[in-house]
Scaffold this motif. Sequence first.
Motif, PDB file in Angstrom:
ATOM      1  N   LEU A  81       0.843  -1.195   0.000  1.00  0.00           N
ATOM      2  CA  LEU A  81       0.000   0.000   0.000  1.00  0.00           C
ATOM      3  C   LEU A  81       0.878   1.244   0.000  1.00  0.00           C
ATOM      4  O   LEU A  81       1.818   1.350   0.782  1.00  0.00           O
ATOM      5  CB  LEU A  81      -0.890   0.022   1.246  1.00  0.00           C
ATOM      6  CG  LEU A  81      -1.732   1.275   1.463  1.00  0.00           C
ATOM      7  CD1 LEU A  81      -2.814   1.396   0.399  1.00  0.00           C
ATOM      8  CD2 LEU A  81      -2.348   1.267   2.857  1.00  0.00           C
ATOM      9  N   ARG A  82       0.561   2.196  -0.863  1.00  0.00           N
ATOM     10  CA  ARG A  82       1.258   3.486  -0.853  1.00  0.00           C
ATOM     11  C   ARG A  82       0.564   4.374   0.166  1.00  0.00           C
ATOM     12  O   ARG A  82      -0.439   5.007  -0.123  1.00  0.00           O
ATOM     13  CB  ARG A  82       1.220   4.108  -2.242  1.00  0.00           C
ATOM     14  CG  ARG A  82       1.928   3.265  -3.273  1.00  0.00           C
ATOM     15  CD  ARG A  82       2.053   4.023  -4.546  1.00  0.00           C
ATOM     16  NE  ARG A  82       2.423   3.153  -5.648  1.00  0.00           N
ATOM     17  CZ  ARG A  82       2.871   3.602  -6.799  1.00  0.00           C
ATOM     18  NH1 ARG A  82       3.000   4.895  -7.005  1.00  0.00           N
ATOM     19  NH2 ARG A  82       3.175   2.767  -7.757  1.00  0.00           N
ATOM     20  N   TRP A  83       1.095   4.389   1.385  1.00  0.00           N
ATOM     21  CA  TRP A  83       0.423   5.061   2.493  1.00  0.00           C
ATOM     22  C   TRP A  83       1.198   6.247   3.063  1.00  0.00           C
ATOM     23  O   TRP A  83       0.618   7.104   3.706  1.00  0.00           O
ATOM     24  CB  TRP A  83       0.151   4.075   3.628  1.00  0.00           C
ATOM     25  CG  TRP A  83       1.401   3.510   4.221  1.00  0.00           C
ATOM     26  CD1 TRP A  83       2.058   2.380   3.802  1.00  0.00           C
ATOM     27  CD2 TRP A  83       2.163   4.038   5.292  1.00  0.00           C
ATOM     28  NE1 TRP A  83       3.177   2.178   4.556  1.00  0.00           N
ATOM     29  CE2 TRP A  83       3.280   3.195   5.486  1.00  0.00           C
ATOM     30  CE3 TRP A  83       2.034   5.156   6.116  1.00  0.00           C
ATOM     31  CZ2 TRP A  83       4.234   3.419   6.459  1.00  0.00           C
ATOM     32  CZ3 TRP A  83       2.988   5.384   7.093  1.00  0.00           C
ATOM     33  CH2 TRP A  83       4.072   4.513   7.257  1.00  0.00           C
ATOM     34  N   ASP A  84       2.495   6.310   2.848  1.00  0.00           N
ATOM     35  CA  ASP A  84       3.325   7.324   3.498  1.00  0.00           C
ATOM     36  C   ASP A  84       3.263   8.647   2.738  1.00  0.00           C
ATOM     37  O   ASP A  84       3.933   8.826   1.716  1.00  0.00           O
ATOM     38  CB  ASP A  84       4.761   6.825   3.592  1.00  0.00           C
ATOM     39  CG  ASP A  84       5.655   7.765   4.385  1.00  0.00           C
ATOM     40  OD1 ASP A  84       5.170   8.823   4.842  1.00  0.00           O
ATOM     41  OD2 ASP A  84       6.844   7.442   4.543  1.00  0.00           O
ATOM     42  N   ILE A  85       2.493   9.573   3.251  1.00  0.00           N
ATOM     43  CA  ILE A  85       2.277  10.853   2.576  1.00  0.00           C
ATOM     44  C   ILE A  85       3.591  11.588   2.345  1.00  0.00           C
ATOM     45  O   ILE A  85       3.755  12.303   1.366  1.00  0.00           O
ATOM     46  CB  ILE A  85       1.274  11.720   3.376  1.00  0.00           C
ATOM     47  CG1 ILE A  85      -0.098  11.051   3.337  1.00  0.00           C
ATOM     48  CG2 ILE A  85       1.199  13.135   2.850  1.00  0.00           C
ATOM     49  CD1 ILE A  85      -1.134  11.676   4.224  1.00  0.00           C
ATOM     50  N   GLY A  86       4.573  11.391   3.210  1.00  0.00           N
ATOM     51  CA  GLY A  86       5.855  12.062   3.068  1.00  0.00           C
ATOM     52  C   GLY A  86       6.727  11.542   1.943  1.00  0.00           C
ATOM     53  O   GLY A  86       7.652  12.234   1.515  1.00  0.00           O
ATOM     54  N   SER A  87       6.458  10.345   1.446  1.00  0.00           N
ATOM     55  CA  SER A  87       7.333   9.782   0.416  1.00  0.00           C
ATOM     56  C   SER A  87       6.609   9.333  -0.849  1.00  0.00           C
ATOM     57  O   SER A  87       7.238   8.788  -1.748  1.00  0.00           O
ATOM     58  CB  SER A  87       8.121   8.599   0.987  1.00  0.00           C
ATOM     59  OG  SER A  87       7.245   7.545   1.317  1.00  0.00           O
ATOM     60  N   VAL A  88       5.315   9.553  -0.920  1.00  0.00           N
ATOM     61  CA  VAL A  88       4.530   9.095  -2.070  1.00  0.00           C
ATOM     62  C   VAL A  88       3.897  10.287  -2.773  1.00  0.00           C
ATOM     63  O   VAL A  88       3.373  11.195  -2.120  1.00  0.00           O
ATOM     64  CB  VAL A  88       3.426   8.107  -1.613  1.00  0.00           C
ATOM     65  CG1 VAL A  88       2.522   7.716  -2.762  1.00  0.00           C
ATOM     66  CG2 VAL A  88       4.048   6.876  -0.984  1.00  0.00           C
ATOM     67  N   ASP A  89       3.931  10.265  -4.094  1.00  0.00           N
ATOM     68  CA  ASP A  89       3.251  11.281  -4.894  1.00  0.00           C
ATOM     69  C   ASP A  89       1.774  11.278  -4.490  1.00  0.00           C
ATOM     70  O   ASP A  89       1.145  10.216  -4.442  1.00  0.00           O
ATOM     71  CB  ASP A  89       3.408  10.928  -6.376  1.00  0.00           C
ATOM     72  CG  ASP A  89       2.765  11.925  -7.309  1.00  0.00           C
ATOM     73  OD1 ASP A  89       1.674  12.452  -6.998  1.00  0.00           O
ATOM     74  OD2 ASP A  89       3.340  12.176  -8.375  1.00  0.00           O
ATOM     75  N   PRO A  90       1.191  12.430  -4.184  1.00  0.00           N
ATOM     76  CA  PRO A  90      -0.213  12.474  -3.756  1.00  0.00           C
ATOM     77  C   PRO A  90      -1.181  11.796  -4.724  1.00  0.00           C
ATOM     78  O   PRO A  90      -2.222  11.298  -4.302  1.00  0.00           O
ATOM     79  CB  PRO A  90      -0.505  13.972  -3.647  1.00  0.00           C
ATOM     80  CG  PRO A  90       0.816  14.601  -3.405  1.00  0.00           C
ATOM     81  CD  PRO A  90       1.816  13.753  -4.157  1.00  0.00           C
ATOM     82  N   ALA A  91      -0.844  11.737  -5.994  1.00  0.00           N
ATOM     83  CA  ALA A  91      -1.727  11.084  -6.966  1.00  0.00           C
ATOM     84  C   ALA A  91      -1.821   9.583  -6.727  1.00  0.00           C
ATOM     85  O   ALA A  91      -2.751   8.934  -7.202  1.00  0.00           O
ATOM     86  CB  ALA A  91      -1.238  11.353  -8.383  1.00  0.00           C
ATOM     87  N   TYR A  92      -0.860   9.006  -6.007  1.00  0.00           N
ATOM     88  CA  TYR A  92      -0.824   7.555  -5.801  1.00  0.00           C
ATOM     89  C   TYR A  92      -1.112   7.137  -4.369  1.00  0.00           C
ATOM     90  O   TYR A  92      -1.122   5.950  -4.068  1.00  0.00           O
ATOM     91  CB  TYR A  92       0.539   6.999  -6.228  1.00  0.00           C
ATOM     92  CG  TYR A  92       0.797   7.201  -7.693  1.00  0.00           C
ATOM     93  CD1 TYR A  92       0.141   6.432  -8.639  1.00  0.00           C
ATOM     94  CD2 TYR A  92       1.680   8.179  -8.132  1.00  0.00           C
ATOM     95  CE1 TYR A  92       0.364   6.628  -9.996  1.00  0.00           C
ATOM     96  CE2 TYR A  92       1.908   8.376  -9.487  1.00  0.00           C
ATOM     97  CZ  TYR A  92       1.240   7.596 -10.408  1.00  0.00           C
ATOM     98  OH  TYR A  92       1.463   7.792 -11.741  1.00  0.00           O
ATOM     99  N   ILE A  93      -1.342   8.079  -3.480  1.00  0.00           N
ATOM    100  CA  ILE A  93      -1.578   7.729  -2.084  1.00  0.00           C
ATOM    101  C   ILE A  93      -2.825   6.849  -1.975  1.00  0.00           C
ATOM    102  O   ILE A  93      -3.828   7.087  -2.634  1.00  0.00           O
ATOM    103  CB  ILE A  93      -1.686   8.999  -1.198  1.00  0.00           C
ATOM    104  CG1 ILE A  93      -1.351   8.687   0.245  1.00  0.00           C
ATOM    105  CG2 ILE A  93      -3.033   9.651  -1.304  1.00  0.00           C
ATOM    106  CD1 ILE A  93       0.094   8.575   0.509  1.00  0.00           C
TER     107      ILE A  93
END
Length: 137
Positions: A81-93
């Motif tokens: 899961l792409r969950w880490d807001i600090g390291s993931v592009d907001p389009a993929y969170i």
Amino acid sequence: MSENPTGAPVPLPSPMRYLTHDEYSTAIWYAIKAGAALEDNDVESRVIAPAALASLGLFAPPDSEVGVGDPDPSQCTALSLRWDIGSVDPAYIGKWDQCSRDPGHGTTDHVRDIDYVRWSDGEPGSVPARPADTETA
């Protein structure tokens, strides 16, 4: 759905959590109704709702429509899961990824080749490969 169900994901850091299927379905239903009131279409609501939930630290279960559904058995069935807001592009969170390697590749390290996402079993937001998948190694 597969007869070999997706395993339980590793817990996320508190206070984040995975929604149940019922909670997720209810949230989508309300988003669709809200979108209809704004004369938006159903598809836009299904994109906006998961992003809004993710901003609150609430994520769809891995085998949901936002997840991967039933993982492709021609690939390793491990998920992340792409969950880490600090390291993931907001389009993929809030999006789930399936490992691109062959089933039973023999390691707990995984990768999605399309955009080179890497993870290991045991990390928050990960789901290890299904047992039948690992038996082929």
